[in-house]
Design a protein around this motif. Structure first.
Motif, PDB file in Angstrom:
ATOM      1  N   LEU A   1       0.546  -1.250   0.029  1.00 54.90           N
ATOM      2  CA  LEU A   1       0.481  -0.273  -0.423  1.00 54.90           C
ATOM      3  C   LEU A   1       0.891   1.365  -0.279  1.00 54.90           C
ATOM      4  CD1 LEU A   1      -2.884  -0.715   2.559  1.00 54.90           C
ATOM      5  CD2 LEU A   1      -3.155   0.229   0.269  1.00 54.90           C
ATOM      6  N   LYS A   2       0.678   2.003  -1.017  1.00 57.42           N
ATOM      7  CA  LYS A   2       1.191   3.479  -1.052  1.00 57.42           C
ATOM      8  C   LYS A   2       0.482   4.672   0.116  1.00 57.42           C
ATOM      9  CE  LYS A   2       2.413   2.843  -5.798  1.00 57.42           C
ATOM     10  NZ  LYS A   2       2.480   3.615  -6.865  1.00 57.42           N
ATOM     11  N   TYR A   3      -0.643   4.761   0.119  1.00 57.16           N
ATOM     12  CA  TYR A   3      -1.754   5.403   0.514  1.00 57.16           C
ATOM     13  C   TYR A   3      -2.919   4.822   2.080  1.00 57.16           C
ATOM     14  CZ  TYR A   3       0.804   8.695  -1.275  1.00 57.16           C
ATOM     15  OH  TYR A   3       2.624   9.685  -2.007  1.00 57.16           O
ATOM     16  N   ILE A   4      -3.774   4.873   2.020  1.00 55.64           N
ATOM     17  CA  ILE A   4      -5.151   4.753   2.769  1.00 55.64           C
ATOM     18  C   ILE A   4      -5.418   6.388   2.970  1.00 55.64           C
ATOM     19  CG2 ILE A   4      -6.210   3.576   4.624  1.00 55.64           C
ATOM     20  CD1 ILE A   4      -3.739   2.218   5.254  1.00 55.64           C
ATOM     21  N   VAL A   5      -7.028   5.729   1.892  1.00 51.06           N
ATOM     22  CA  VAL A   5      -7.809   7.419   2.174  1.00 51.06           C
ATOM     23  C   VAL A   5      -8.772   7.421   3.348  1.00 51.06           C
ATOM     24  CG1 VAL A   5      -8.875   8.218   1.169  1.00 51.06           C
ATOM     25  CG2 VAL A   5      -7.264   7.766  -0.067  1.00 51.06           C
ATOM     26  N   VAL A   6      -9.090   7.453   4.459  1.00 51.37           N
ATOM     27  CA  VAL A   6     -10.376   7.606   4.491  1.00 51.37           C
ATOM     28  C   VAL A   6     -11.172   8.695   4.788  1.00 51.37           C
ATOM     29  CG1 VAL A   6      -8.691   5.880   6.501  1.00 51.37           C
ATOM     30  CG2 VAL A   6      -9.352   8.595   7.016  1.00 51.37           C
ATOM     31  N   ASP A   7     -12.553   8.514   5.269  1.00 49.80           N
ATOM     32  CA  ASP A   7     -13.654   9.764   5.298  1.00 49.80           C
ATOM     33  C   ASP A   7     -13.379  10.082   6.115  1.00 49.80           C
ATOM     34  OD1 ASP A   7     -15.591  10.659   4.921  1.00 49.80           O
ATOM     35  OD2 ASP A   7     -17.651   9.068   4.781  1.00 49.80           O
ATOM     36  N   GLY A   8     -13.122  10.842   6.936  1.00 50.14           N
ATOM     37  CA  GLY A   8     -12.514  12.094   7.713  1.00 50.14           C
ATOM     38  C   GLY A   8     -11.327  12.258   8.049  1.00 50.14           C
ATOM     39  N   TYR A   9     -10.803  12.463   9.561  1.00 51.18           N
ATOM     40  CA  TYR A   9      -9.809  13.387   9.534  1.00 51.18           C
ATOM     41  C   TYR A   9      -8.851  13.017  10.095  1.00 51.18           C
ATOM     42  CZ  TYR A   9     -12.712  18.579   8.728  1.00 51.18           C
ATOM     43  OH  TYR A   9     -13.061  19.127   8.305  1.00 51.18           O
ATOM     44  N   VAL A  10      -7.787  13.706   9.853  1.00 49.53           N
ATOM     45  CA  VAL A  10      -6.129  13.033  10.442  1.00 49.53           C
ATOM     46  C   VAL A  10      -5.797  14.006  11.966  1.00 49.53           C
ATOM     47  CG1 VAL A  10      -3.510  12.473  10.415  1.00 49.53           C
ATOM     48  CG2 VAL A  10      -4.992  12.469   8.471  1.00 49.53           C
ATOM     49  N   TYR A  11      -6.147  15.373  11.849  1.00 44.13           N
ATOM     50  CA  TYR A  11      -6.320  15.491  13.136  1.00 44.13           C
ATOM     51  C   TYR A  11      -7.880  16.511  13.028  1.00 44.13           C
ATOM     52  CZ  TYR A  11      -1.535  15.035  12.700  1.00 44.13           C
ATOM     53  OH  TYR A  11      -0.472  14.013  12.624  1.00 44.13           O
ATOM     54  N   LEU A  12      -8.236  16.834  14.295  1.00 47.88           N
ATOM     55  CA  LEU A  12      -9.103  16.804  14.116  1.00 47.88           C
ATOM     56  C   LEU A  12      -9.639  18.760  15.051  1.00 47.88           C
ATOM     57  CD1 LEU A  12     -10.864  14.718  16.886  1.00 47.88           C
ATOM     58  CD2 LEU A  12     -11.527  15.390  14.190  1.00 47.88           C
ATOM     59  N   ASP A  13      -8.378  19.584  15.280  1.00 46.35           N
ATOM     60  CA  ASP A  13      -7.656  20.943  15.203  1.00 46.35           C
ATOM     61  C   ASP A  13      -6.948  21.250  15.456  1.00 46.35           C
ATOM     62  OD1 ASP A  13      -6.576  20.279  17.598  1.00 46.35           O
ATOM     63  OD2 ASP A  13      -8.340  20.403  18.969  1.00 46.35           O
ATOM     64  N   ASP A  14      -7.243  22.902  15.280  1.00 51.18           N
ATOM     65  CA  ASP A  14      -5.201  23.408  15.193  1.00 51.18           C
ATOM     66  C   ASP A  14      -4.322  22.845  16.457  1.00 51.18           C
ATOM     67  OD1 ASP A  14      -6.015  24.850  13.279  1.00 51.18           O
ATOM     68  OD2 ASP A  14      -6.612  26.779  14.648  1.00 51.18           O
ATOM     69  N   GLU A  15      -4.536  22.073  17.854  1.00 51.07           N
ATOM     70  CA  GLU A  15      -3.677  22.120  18.524  1.00 51.07           C
ATOM     71  C   GLU A  15      -3.057  19.893  17.819  1.00 51.07           C
ATOM     72  OE1 GLU A  15      -2.436  23.285  20.591  1.00 51.07           O
ATOM     73  OE2 GLU A  15      -3.836  25.422  20.036  1.00 51.07           O
ATOM     74  N   ALA A  16      -3.448  19.687  16.536  1.00 47.14           N
ATOM     75  CA  ALA A  16      -3.677  18.301  16.112  1.00 47.14           C
ATOM     76  C   ALA A  16      -3.873  17.178  17.365  1.00 47.14           C
ATOM     77  CB  ALA A  16      -2.055  18.176  16.463  1.00 47.14           C
ATOM     78  N   LYS A  17      -5.175  17.670  17.214  1.00 48.86           N
ATOM     79  CA  LYS A  17      -5.854  16.420  18.646  1.00 48.86           C
ATOM     80  C   LYS A  17      -6.297  15.068  17.595  1.00 48.86           C
ATOM     81  CE  LYS A  17     -10.303  15.198  20.610  1.00 48.86           C
ATOM     82  NZ  LYS A  17     -11.297  15.786  21.094  1.00 48.86           N
ATOM     83  N   PRO A  18      -4.976  13.967  17.684  1.00 44.96           N
ATOM     84  CA  PRO A  18      -5.833  13.178  16.654  1.00 44.96           C
ATOM     85  C   PRO A  18      -7.095  12.648  16.144  1.00 44.96           C
ATOM     86  CG  PRO A  18      -4.186  11.852  18.759  1.00 44.96           C
ATOM     87  CD  PRO A  18      -4.543  13.898  18.979  1.00 44.96           C
TER      88      PRO A  18
END
Length: 170
Positions: A68-85
Motif C-alpha cells: 500500500l502506498k496510501y490509505i484514504v479515510v472519510d474523515g480527519y487525521v487531525y481534529l483541531d489546530d492543536e493536532a488532536k488525533p
C-alpha cells in the motif's frame, strides 16, 4: 496500490467497504473488499475512532500493507489546530507497517485550519477538507485534486460511499 475505506453504521452493526486502485487519477478500482461487523461500539463524542478503527483494521487484514502506498479515510487525521488525533492519526499509529493516511472530509471543524488543506474540484464552490499523516499536506491535497471525476467529490470516493450505503447493513 491505494486503498480508500468507508464505513456505514446501523446501531451496533457496520458495513465496511474498501476500494483498491493503482494511481490517483484512476477512474476504476482494481479490487473491492466488503465486510460486516456486529460488535460496533457506541458513538462517543470526540472519540469516533473507537467505533471506526476496528472496522478499518478488518479490511486491512486482507491486504499486504507493504504494497500500500496510501490509505484514504472519510474523515480527519487531525481534529483541531492543536493536532488532536482524529481517525486518520489513530489509524496511522495502529499500523505495524506505516502507510501514509489521507483524510478527506466534506465538512469543516471550526478550530481546524492549521493541519487542513482546502481542495476545490470541478466547478464546486465548496471545498473538500484534506488532512494527512506520513505525507506532506500540500502533496496529499494535490493527489486528491488529481483524482478522477469532474465534481467536488472524486468518482471513486463517491462510488465507495454508494457501495457502503447500499443494501442495508444486514
Amino acid at each position: 496500490m491505494i486503498l480508500a475505506i468507508d464505513v456505514f453504521y446501523e446501531q451496533t452493526k457496520a458495513k465496511i467497504v474498501g476500494l483498491v486502485f493503482n494511481e490517483w487519477a484512476d477512474a476504476k478500482y482494481t479490487q473491492k473488499i466488503e465486510k460486516y461487523r456486529n460488535d460496533i461500539a457506541e458513538y462517543e463524542p470526540g472519540a469516533f475512532y473507537k467505533r471506526e478503527l476496528p472496522c478499518i483494521m478488518d479490511i486491512l487484514a486482507d491486504l499486504d500493507l507493504s504494497q500500500l502506498k496510501y490509505i484514504v479515510v472519510d474523515g480527519y487525521v487531525y481534529l483541531d489546530d492543536e493536532a488532536k488525533p482524529g481517525l486518520g492519526a489513530h489509524l496511522y499509529e495502529a499500523l505495524t507497517t506505516k502507510v501514509p493516511v489521507i483524510g478527506v472530509a466534506k465538512t469543516s471543524f471550526a478550530n481546524n485550519k492549521k493541519y487542513v488543506a482546502e481542495v476545490y474540484r470541478g466547478t464546486s464552490q465548496k471545498p473538500l477538507y484534506i488532512t494527512a499523516i506520513g505525507e506532506d499536506l500540500a502533496q496529499a491535497a494535490a493527489m486528491v485534486k488529481r483524482m478522477a471525476g469532474e465534481y467536488r467529490f472524486p468518482t471513486l470516493l463517491k462510488e465507495l460511499d454508494n457501495y457502503t450505503k447500499s443494501d442495508a447493513v444486514y
